[in-house]
Design a protein around this motif. Structure first.
Motif, PDB file in Angstrom:
ATOM      1  N   LEU A 131      27.260   1.757   7.039  1.00  0.00           N
ATOM      2  CA  LEU A 131      25.826   1.709   6.771  1.00  0.00           C
ATOM      3  C   LEU A 131      25.440   2.583   5.578  1.00  0.00           C
ATOM      4  CD1 LEU A 131      22.972   0.807   7.465  1.00  0.00           C
ATOM      5  CD2 LEU A 131      22.913   2.582   9.231  1.00  0.00           C
ATOM      6  N   ASP A 132      25.945   3.814   5.524  1.00  0.00           N
ATOM      7  CA  ASP A 132      25.577   4.678   4.398  1.00  0.00           C
ATOM      8  C   ASP A 132      26.087   4.116   3.069  1.00  0.00           C
ATOM      9  OD1 ASP A 132      28.244   5.262   5.061  1.00  0.00           O
ATOM     10  OD2 ASP A 132      28.018   7.419   4.717  1.00  0.00           O
ATOM     11  N   GLN A 133      27.270   3.525   3.084  1.00  0.00           N
ATOM     12  CA  GLN A 133      27.809   2.916   1.870  1.00  0.00           C
ATOM     13  C   GLN A 133      26.987   1.696   1.458  1.00  0.00           C
ATOM     14  OE1 GLN A 133      31.733   2.194   3.364  1.00  0.00           O
ATOM     15  NE2 GLN A 133      32.567   4.064   2.464  1.00  0.00           N
ATOM     16  N   ARG A 165      25.576   6.943  10.550  1.00  0.00           N
ATOM     17  CA  ARG A 165      25.793   6.495   9.168  1.00  0.00           C
ATOM     18  C   ARG A 165      27.111   5.760   9.007  1.00  0.00           C
ATOM     19  NH1 ARG A 165      27.659  11.426   5.531  1.00  0.00           N
ATOM     20  NH2 ARG A 165      28.702  12.645   7.119  1.00  0.00           N
ATOM     21  N   SER A 166      28.036   5.961   9.947  1.00  0.00           N
ATOM     22  CA  SER A 166      29.326   5.280   9.864  1.00  0.00           C
ATOM     23  C   SER A 166      29.329   3.948  10.610  1.00  0.00           C
ATOM     24  CB  SER A 166      30.436   6.182  10.411  1.00  0.00           C
ATOM     25  OG  SER A 166      30.189   6.473  11.773  1.00  0.00           O
ATOM     26  N   LYS A 167      28.162   3.468  11.020  1.00  0.00           N
ATOM     27  CA  LYS A 167      28.050   2.171  11.687  1.00  0.00           C
ATOM     28  C   LYS A 167      28.673   1.100  10.794  1.00  0.00           C
ATOM     29  CE  LYS A 167      26.258  -1.193  14.231  1.00  0.00           C
ATOM     30  NZ  LYS A 167      26.785  -1.527  15.511  1.00  0.00           N
ATOM     31  N   THR A 168      29.611   0.331  11.341  1.00  0.00           N
ATOM     32  CA  THR A 168      30.295  -0.702  10.570  1.00  0.00           C
ATOM     33  C   THR A 168      29.459  -1.978  10.538  1.00  0.00           C
ATOM     34  OG1 THR A 168      32.437   0.209  11.191  1.00  0.00           O
ATOM     35  CG2 THR A 168      32.415  -2.057  10.380  1.00  0.00           C
ATOM     36  N   LEU A 169      29.228  -2.474   9.341  1.00  0.00           N
ATOM     37  CA  LEU A 169      28.450  -3.692   9.140  1.00  0.00           C
ATOM     38  C   LEU A 169      29.368  -4.804   8.649  1.00  0.00           C
ATOM     39  CD1 LEU A 169      25.516  -2.072   7.149  1.00  0.00           C
ATOM     40  CD2 LEU A 169      25.635  -2.448   9.615  1.00  0.00           C
ATOM     41  N   THR A 170      29.038  -6.031   9.032  1.00  0.00           N
ATOM     42  CA  THR A 170      29.794  -7.191   8.579  1.00  0.00           C
ATOM     43  C   THR A 170      28.833  -8.266   8.078  1.00  0.00           C
ATOM     44  OG1 THR A 170      29.798  -8.157  10.795  1.00  0.00           O
ATOM     45  CG2 THR A 170      31.686  -6.774  10.220  1.00  0.00           C
TER      46      THR A 170
END
Length: 70
Positions: free
Chosen positions: A13-15, A48-53
C-alpha cells in the motif's frame, strides 16, 4: 475511478501511494495510512505493508483508484 497500472503482480500500500504520485515520500505514506485516511476495497486500512493486487480499489483524498497490472 482512475486506473493505475503496476508492473508487478503485487504492491504494498505505501509503495502504491508513491507509485501513483499521491504522496512524495514513504514517510508521508506511513503517516496518512496510520491516520486512517486510506481505504482499500471500502475498508479503512492502517497497515502500510498491506499487499495489493490487480482489481483492488483504493480511496484517498476523495478520489478512487483501481489497480491494474500488465
Amino acid at each position: 475511478m482512475k486506473k493505475i497500472e503496476i508492473k508487478t503482480d503485487t504492491i504494498n500500500l505505501d509503495q502504491f501511494l508513491k507509485w501513483a504520485n499521491l504522496v512524495s515520500t514513504g514517510g508521508e505514506a506511513k503517516v496518512i495510512i496510520q491516520a486512517g485516511k486510506v481505504k482499500v476495497n471500502g475498508e479503512i486500512e492502517t497497515q502500510r505493508s498491506k499487499t495489493l493486487t490487480s482489481g483492488d480499489k483504493i480511496e484517498y483524498g476523495g478520489t478512487n483508484y483501481q489497480i491494474t497490472s500488465s
